[in-house]
Design a protein around this motif. Structure first.
Motif, PDB file in Angstrom:
ATOM      1  N   ASP A 122      10.871  -6.736   7.596  1.00 52.93           N
ATOM      2  CA  ASP A 122       9.683  -6.060   7.093  1.00 52.93           C
ATOM      3  C   ASP A 122       8.677  -5.879   8.230  1.00 52.93           C
ATOM      4  O   ASP A 122       8.216  -6.861   8.819  1.00 52.93           O
ATOM      5  CB  ASP A 122       9.058  -6.855   5.948  1.00 52.93           C
ATOM      6  N   GLU A 123       8.331  -4.624   8.530  1.00 56.51           N
ATOM      7  CA  GLU A 123       7.433  -4.322   9.647  1.00 56.51           C
ATOM      8  C   GLU A 123       6.048  -4.942   9.435  1.00 56.51           C
ATOM      9  O   GLU A 123       5.440  -5.472  10.376  1.00 56.51           O
ATOM     10  CB  GLU A 123       7.301  -2.800   9.808  1.00 56.51           C
ATOM     11  N   SER A 124       5.514  -4.881   8.217  1.00 59.51           N
ATOM     12  CA  SER A 124       4.195  -5.447   7.942  1.00 59.51           C
ATOM     13  C   SER A 124       4.181  -6.953   8.168  1.00 59.51           C
ATOM     14  O   SER A 124       3.208  -7.503   8.703  1.00 59.51           O
ATOM     15  CB  SER A 124       3.760  -5.136   6.508  1.00 59.51           C
ATOM     16  N   THR A 125       5.253  -7.613   7.767  1.00 63.64           N
ATOM     17  CA  THR A 125       5.352  -9.060   7.983  1.00 63.64           C
ATOM     18  C   THR A 125       5.369  -9.375   9.470  1.00 63.64           C
ATOM     19  O   THR A 125       4.698 -10.301   9.931  1.00 63.64           O
ATOM     20  CB  THR A 125       6.608  -9.618   7.307  1.00 63.64           C
ATOM     21  N   LYS A 126       6.130  -8.597  10.210  1.00 66.42           N
ATOM     22  CA  LYS A 126       6.193  -8.814  11.657  1.00 66.42           C
ATOM     23  C   LYS A 126       4.809  -8.717  12.286  1.00 66.42           C
ATOM     24  O   LYS A 126       4.401  -9.581  13.081  1.00 66.42           O
ATOM     25  CB  LYS A 126       7.131  -7.792  12.306  1.00 66.42           C
ATOM     26  N   MET A 127       4.050  -7.680  11.955  1.00 65.42           N
ATOM     27  CA  MET A 127       2.737  -7.490  12.568  1.00 65.42           C
ATOM     28  C   MET A 127       1.736  -8.549  12.099  1.00 65.42           C
ATOM     29  O   MET A 127       0.864  -8.971  12.865  1.00 65.42           O
ATOM     30  CB  MET A 127       2.216  -6.093  12.252  1.00 65.42           C
ATOM     31  N   ALA A 128       1.866  -9.010  10.849  1.00 63.80           N
ATOM     32  CA  ALA A 128       0.972 -10.061  10.352  1.00 63.80           C
ATOM     33  C   ALA A 128       1.226 -11.385  11.053  1.00 63.80           C
ATOM     34  O   ALA A 128       0.290 -12.148  11.326  1.00 63.80           O
ATOM     35  CB  ALA A 128       1.141 -10.224   8.847  1.00 63.80           C
ATOM     36  N   LEU A 129       2.486 -11.665  11.378  1.00 62.62           N
ATOM     37  CA  LEU A 129       2.828 -12.929  12.028  1.00 62.62           C
ATOM     38  C   LEU A 129       2.338 -12.994  13.475  1.00 62.62           C
ATOM     39  O   LEU A 129       2.383 -14.062  14.091  1.00 62.62           O
ATOM     40  CB  LEU A 129       4.342 -13.155  11.969  1.00 62.62           C
TER      41      LEU A 129
ATOM     42  N   VAL B 290      -3.544   0.232   9.774  1.00 61.82           N
ATOM     43  CA  VAL B 290      -3.938  -1.003  10.451  1.00 61.82           C
ATOM     44  C   VAL B 290      -3.256  -2.186   9.782  1.00 61.82           C
ATOM     45  O   VAL B 290      -2.742  -2.088   8.658  1.00 61.82           O
ATOM     46  CB  VAL B 290      -5.473  -1.186  10.450  1.00 61.82           C
ATOM     47  N   ASP B 291      -3.241  -3.326  10.473  1.00 63.19           N
ATOM     48  CA  ASP B 291      -2.558  -4.519   9.975  1.00 63.19           C
ATOM     49  C   ASP B 291      -3.502  -5.534   9.342  1.00 63.19           C
ATOM     50  O   ASP B 291      -3.096  -6.290   8.463  1.00 63.19           O
ATOM     51  CB  ASP B 291      -1.795  -5.175  11.126  1.00 63.19           C
ATOM     52  N   PHE B 292      -4.757  -5.558   9.809  1.00 65.78           N
ATOM     53  CA  PHE B 292      -5.738  -6.511   9.290  1.00 65.78           C
ATOM     54  C   PHE B 292      -7.073  -5.807   9.048  1.00 65.78           C
ATOM     55  O   PHE B 292      -7.446  -4.917   9.809  1.00 65.78           O
ATOM     56  CB  PHE B 292      -5.992  -7.658  10.282  1.00 65.78           C
ATOM     57  N   ILE B 293      -7.784  -6.251   8.023  1.00 71.22           N
ATOM     58  CA  ILE B 293      -9.170  -5.845   7.804  1.00 71.22           C
ATOM     59  C   ILE B 293      -9.996  -7.118   7.723  1.00 71.22           C
ATOM     60  O   ILE B 293      -9.737  -7.984   6.872  1.00 71.22           O
ATOM     61  CB  ILE B 293      -9.352  -5.010   6.528  1.00 71.22           C
ATOM     62  N   ALA B 294     -10.976  -7.256   8.622  1.00 67.92           N
ATOM     63  CA  ALA B 294     -11.868  -8.411   8.611  1.00 67.92           C
ATOM     64  C   ALA B 294     -13.148  -8.028   7.878  1.00 67.92           C
ATOM     65  O   ALA B 294     -13.804  -7.049   8.239  1.00 67.92           O
ATOM     66  CB  ALA B 294     -12.175  -8.863  10.033  1.00 67.92           C
TER      67      ALA B 294
END
Length: 575
Positions: free
Chosen positions: A503-510, A280-284
């Motif tokens: 960076d794939e993680s950066t892309k999904m976070a943005l 997953v990309d985010f954890i709330a």
């Protein structure tokens, strides 16, 4: 400002519009038409020894010769963003991001794709609901759509929290609760649904206490305790949503949660391990009351996860408001959970608290999601109330990074229509704010401490001012971890921001940053080559044309081939 050129001299440019009037009196369908163009007046400037900051390069530059064969596939622009850009153009593209909670009403591959095409940027999974198998299956459906259809939807899981009280009637949709009806609340688990019976998780409730469902959707009074079960009478009729949260009141006062309980329960840690395994990309985090719990989870993820997972703090308690700044600083972003927050503070304070949180997140350069009951009526009805539309518009006016649907999409009858309302309302409000020049007067504080960080911050602040004043068509930024892109977004520019990253993680976070369209591309150590190739890639897609102007912001970290860090702003006209 220093200028990069093929000559050894540095040249300082004063940039002025060709006309002091930007043609605001010229309107098409009520919208002003902005004129492009700059006049440059230059003089020599001796460069400072030490830090090398390339400030502005202004010129009319055509594309360098680049082999475009197969480059279309290399442009990591998701299909939906590309469609919107083609349809609405750069300035017409929506900047506010949209988050949809996934539930039984939208868990099929077909319904998920409809949400994606409707503008969903982030899919949220509430770990209070459904089984582990269900979550795994739906997360993989979304990843399949991303891989096979060229979409770019990020995935967020939302922890349950150790302090939550939950009731579930077992039905997949909401139930209407009639006044004076008697219900049994039981901690015993059961399959399916039973008449006037709900499965509940609670402790410390006494006869005479009042139970408030989902911040006021319905209200019950405890009239009898039978063993561990509670017989409750409905005193305010309303809706009973699946897996609803509830609080309980005694003698007119909210009974506070047990502050000794940890922020994350044993189940939460199990859900976090699941999120890591599913990428997953985010954890709330629910019920965050201090910064330390956020830092603890981030440290854990750094050790356990191969990819970068961002941690969002949910602001839903009085304790969180009292430690708001330190919680925001520790987190990667914030979700304003207005329902739970509205239980702990007076309802009339919610609008001002929402705006204060939103502004503080901008000050600290953290994305903020406005959540809870944005279009609550659309859980059952196909048209929102006008007050709900005004509520959405106000969140957009406050420049929130993202808006979130909860029950509207998860269990609602009209989830896709609700998403369409968010999309249309946010786009319209953004256009109005831009046309009427309704930029807010928020004075952004300085965040950077080290010299390189202060330079990057000032560079981005100046870049947005230039982009707005010159009325450029787009801003291009090249970033590894997304920091420069977020600094640009923080200033809420008129043009869209295209963030190129490898960076794939950066892309999904943005995907959660206001106004940012992230693209996954190969970046080399040669920044001029990166700029040239990406402009040609965008041009090959037909998204820019001759005469369009883009402002380019780059931040090159030192390497063997480029031992000096270079940060620059360049204005390029496509030819």
């Amino acid at each position: 400002m220093a200028v990069s050129s093929s000559h050894s001299n540095r040249t300082c440019f004063q940039i002025k519009p060709k006309s002091q009037s930007f043609g605001l009196e010229k309107r098409v369908f009520g919208l002003p038409v902005l004129q492009h163009g700059v006049v440059c007046v230059g003089k020599k400037l001796r460069a400072k020894v030490g830090t090398k900051v390339e400030a502005v390069q202004v010129g009319l530059e055509g594309p360098e010769t680049t082999d475009l064969k197969g480059l279309g596939r290399a442009l990591g622009l998701d299909v939906v963003s590309e469609m919107e850009l083609r349809e609405k153009g750069f300035l017409g593209s929506r900047k506010t991001k949209l988050v949809c909670t996934i539930g039984p009403a939208c868990d099929s591959l077909e319904d998920l794709e409809k949400l994606v095409l409707g503008g969903m940027n982030v899919a949220r999974f509430n770990m209070c609901h459904n089984t582990r198998e269900w979550h795994r299956d739906v997360i993989r459906k979304i990843k399949k759509l991303n891989e096979e259809k060229g979409y770019s939807v990020s995935i967020m899981i939302d922890t349950e929290g150790s302090q939550i009280h939950v009731v579930d009637h077992g039905e997949p949709t909401s139930l209407k609760v009639q006044e004076d009806s008697i219900w049994l609340f039981t901690p015993e688990k059961f399959e399916g649904s039973l008449p006037f019976t709900v499965q509940a998780k609670y402790e410390g409730i006494k006869v005479g206490d009042e139970l408030l469902i989902d911040g006021g959707m319905a209200r019950f009074k405890v009239i009898e305790r039978i063993g561990s079960d509670l017989r409750c009478q409905c005193i305010d009729s309303g809706l009973f949503l699946p897996c609803a949260k509830f609080s309980f009141w005694r003698d007119g006062k909210l009974v506070e949660r047990n502050q000794e309980l940890p922020t994350l329960s044993t189940k939460d840690w199990s859900d976090i391990e699941f999120g890591i395994s599913e990428g997953v990309d985010f954890i709330a985090m629910s019920f965050v009351n201090d910064a330390e719990s956020v830092r603890h989870l981030k440290d854990y993820l750094t050790i356990k996860s191969l990819k970068s997972i961002r941690v969002l703090a949910k602001i839903e308690s009085l304790e969180a408001l009292q430690k708001l700044e330190e919680i925001i600083e520790a987190s990667d972003g914030v979700m304003i959970a207005r329902v739970d927050l509205g239980v702990e503070i007076p309802l009339e304070q919610i609008p001002t608290v929402q705006e204060e949180i939103t502004q503080m997140c901008r000050q600290l350069n953290k994305p903020v999601i406005v959540a809870s009951q944005l279009l609550e009526s659309m859980t059952e009805y196909p048209t929102p109330t006008r007050a709900e539309v005004a509520d959405v518009s106000e969140a957009v006016r406050q420049y929130a990074d993202a808006l979130m649907l909860a029950g509207e999409s998860a269990i609602g009858l009209f989830g896709q229509k609700a998403l369409s309302v968010l999309q249309m309302t946010s786009s319209r409000m953004e256009t109005w704010s831009r046309v009427e020049n309704r930029h807010d007067l928020l004075q952004l504080r300085q965040l950077g401490v080290s010299l390189p960080d202060r330079i990057a911050e000032q560079l981005c602040n100046s870049a947005v001012g230039m982009a707005n004043n010159l009325a450029v068509d787009a801003i291009f930024v090249y970033t590894k971890h997304g920091h420069m892109a977020s600094l640009l977004s923080r200033n809420r520019p008129n043009p869209p921001i295209f963030a190129f990253t490898n960076d794939e993680s950066t892309k999904m976070a943005l995907n959660l940053q206001w106004g940012v369209t992230p693209l996954l591309v190969h970046l080399s150590d040669d920044m001029e080559s990166n700029i040239s190739s990406t402009i040609n890639l965008i041009k090959s897609k037909g998204l820019v044309k001759d005469g369009d102007t883009v402002l380019v912001v780059s931040d090159v970290t030192p390497t063997r081939s480029t031992p000096m860090a270079v940060q620059s702003i360049q204005v390029k006209t496509i030819a």
